[in-house]
Scaffold this active site. Structure first.
Site, PDB file in Angstrom:
ATOM      1  CG  ASP A 160      45.040   6.515 -10.865  1.00 47.38           C
ATOM      2  OD1 ASP A 160      43.685   6.203 -10.764  1.00 47.38           O
ATOM      3  OD2 ASP A 160      45.429   7.700 -10.488  1.00 47.38           O
ATOM      4  CG  ASN A 172      39.711   3.099  -4.658  1.00 44.88           C
ATOM      5  OD1 ASN A 172      40.467   2.151  -5.273  1.00 44.88           O
ATOM      6  ND2 ASN A 172      39.794   4.289  -4.976  1.00 44.88           N
TER       7      ASN A 172
HETATM    8  C1  IPE Z   1      44.624   4.303  -6.321  1.00 45.19           C
HETATM    9  O1  IPE Z   1      43.864   5.107  -7.069  1.00 45.19           O
HETATM   10  C2  IPE Z   1      43.769   3.106  -6.037  1.00 45.19           C
HETATM   11  C3  IPE Z   1      43.853   1.914  -7.170  1.00 45.19           C
HETATM   12  C4  IPE Z   1      44.250   2.252  -8.276  1.00 45.19           C
HETATM   13  C5  IPE Z   1      43.245   0.724  -6.600  1.00 45.19           C
HETATM   14  P1  IPE Z   1      43.026   6.261  -6.722  1.00 45.19           P
HETATM   15  O2  IPE Z   1      42.573   6.804  -7.861  1.00 45.19           O
HETATM   16  O3  IPE Z   1      41.935   5.660  -5.776  1.00 45.19           O
HETATM   17  O4  IPE Z   1      44.088   7.210  -6.065  1.00 45.19           O
HETATM   18  P2  IPE Z   1      43.731   8.810  -5.772  1.00 45.19           P
HETATM   19  O5  IPE Z   1      42.359   8.951  -4.816  1.00 45.19           O
HETATM   20  O6  IPE Z   1      44.105   9.508  -6.825  1.00 45.19           O
HETATM   21  O7  IPE Z   1      44.869   9.191  -4.754  1.00 45.19           O
HETATM   22  C1  IPE Z   2      41.741   3.408 -11.105  1.00 43.87           C
HETATM   23  O1  IPE Z   2      41.131   4.359 -11.873  1.00 43.87           O
HETATM   24  C2  IPE Z   2      40.718   2.025 -10.666  1.00 43.87           C
HETATM   25  C3  IPE Z   2      40.324   2.244  -9.306  1.00 43.87           C
HETATM   26  C4  IPE Z   2      40.875   2.794  -8.400  1.00 43.87           C
HETATM   27  C5  IPE Z   2      39.310   1.140  -8.891  1.00 43.87           C
HETATM   28  P1  IPE Z   2      40.524   5.441 -11.526  1.00 43.87           P
HETATM   29  O2  IPE Z   2      38.921   4.892 -11.350  1.00 43.87           O
HETATM   30  O3  IPE Z   2      40.916   6.005 -10.233  1.00 43.87           O
HETATM   31  O4  IPE Z   2      40.471   6.340 -12.830  1.00 43.87           O
HETATM   32  P2  IPE Z   2      40.527   7.892 -12.672  1.00 43.87           P
HETATM   33  O5  IPE Z   2      41.710   8.053 -11.512  1.00 43.87           O
HETATM   34  O6  IPE Z   2      39.428   8.327 -12.166  1.00 43.87           O
HETATM   35  O7  IPE Z   2      41.183   8.318 -14.008  1.00 43.87           O
HETATM   36 MG    MG Z   3      42.212   7.476  -9.592  1.00 43.71          MG
END
Ligand code: IPE
Ligand code: IPE
Ligand code: MG
Length: 245
Positions: free
Chosen positions: A11, A59
């Protein structure tokens, strides 16, 4: 070291990009690069299983252009990474519901699974369109078709999950500073050690990984037992149940 499986919630890509005035897609590109670097590092540490959470079922509700970017990175990975996987004896596995993926990506996945399945030292599991609850739902549907309800056991459920051939994660790492699991390996992480770090995923280096592993090694895994009944570290928790009397 009793560490067979590391699972990572990658993340922080979006925030990494924002900090630099870049688009979220640039963060995902950097994140994909880091997934390659950390896979190599885990291989060098001789940990046999690595799971990377690449895309959750939730996602799929992100903006269309972001999803397009993520799928395009997946296409690049599947197109370019196979020689490296073969060279490093890495078997690829995929968990998650592939019905959401475009046909060409499904085909590339099938091909990658096939060609990397023969000679391997390490398994890289990509969680794509994966949700822990969705995994359980699909498993239960399968079991309901085949099995007598009275015969449902923990073992049967585990065997019907996407992870049936994969040991439960010993260590779950989440980068990006959030303290939650976000629907990752819900069933499988019941007794995993959790490690949270503020590092954004593109910044999470092999040195950070070593720190997470060192923290894991300092933990005592008791599985609900006490020191006295926990059993041999290598053998896993004792199976002898006491009586309530
Ligand atoms: C978790 O991250 C999913 C992945 C890293 C693939 P998210 O960014 O989607 O999680 P939340 O929304 O902060 O819970
Ligand atoms: C995790 O990074 C990757 C995926 C969920 C695909 P994020 O896209 O959630 O990054 P932040 O949390 O917005 O920084
Ligand atoms: Mg995230």
């Amino acid at each position: 070291m009793n560490l067979k499986h590391i699972a990572i919630i990658m993340d922080g890509n979006g925030r990494w990009a924002k900090k630099r005035g870049l688009r979220r897609s640039a963060g995902h590109r950097e994140g994909a690069k880091n997934a390659r670097r950390i896979t190599r590092a885990v291989g060098n540490l001789k940990v046999p299983f690595l799971t990377l959470y690449a895309l959750s079922t939730e996602n799929l509700y992100r903006p269309q252009d972001e999803l397009d970017g993520l799928i395009s990175l997946m296409r690049d990975y599947l197109k370019n990474e196979i020689p490296t996987l073969l060279e490093n004896k890495i078997r690829l596995m995929v968990i998650g519901d592939r019905k959401y993926l475009p046909a060409d990506v499904k085909k590339s996945i099938d091909n990658a699974l096939e060609v990397t399945s023969k000679d391997y030292k390490m398994t890289l599991v990509l969680a794509i369109c994966y949700g822990g609850r969705d995994d359980v739902i699909r498993a239960v549907k399968q079991i309901a078709k085949e099995s007598d309800v009275a015969r449902i056991t923990e073992k049967k459920i585990a065997a019907a999950l996407d992870t049936c051939d994969i040991p439960d994660p010993d260590l779950v790492i989440r980068t990006g500073g959030e303290y939650r699991i976000s629907n990752f390996l819900t069933w499988q992480s019941a007794y995993s050690e959790l490690y949270f770090t503020k590092s954004l995923w593109p910044d999470f280096s092999p040195a950070h990984l070593k720190r997470a592993i060192a923290a894991y090694e300092r933990r005592e895994r008791r599985y609900g037992r006490t020191d006295e009944t926990v059993g041999d570290k290598e053998q896993g928790p004792s199976k002898k149940m006491g009586k309530l009397r």
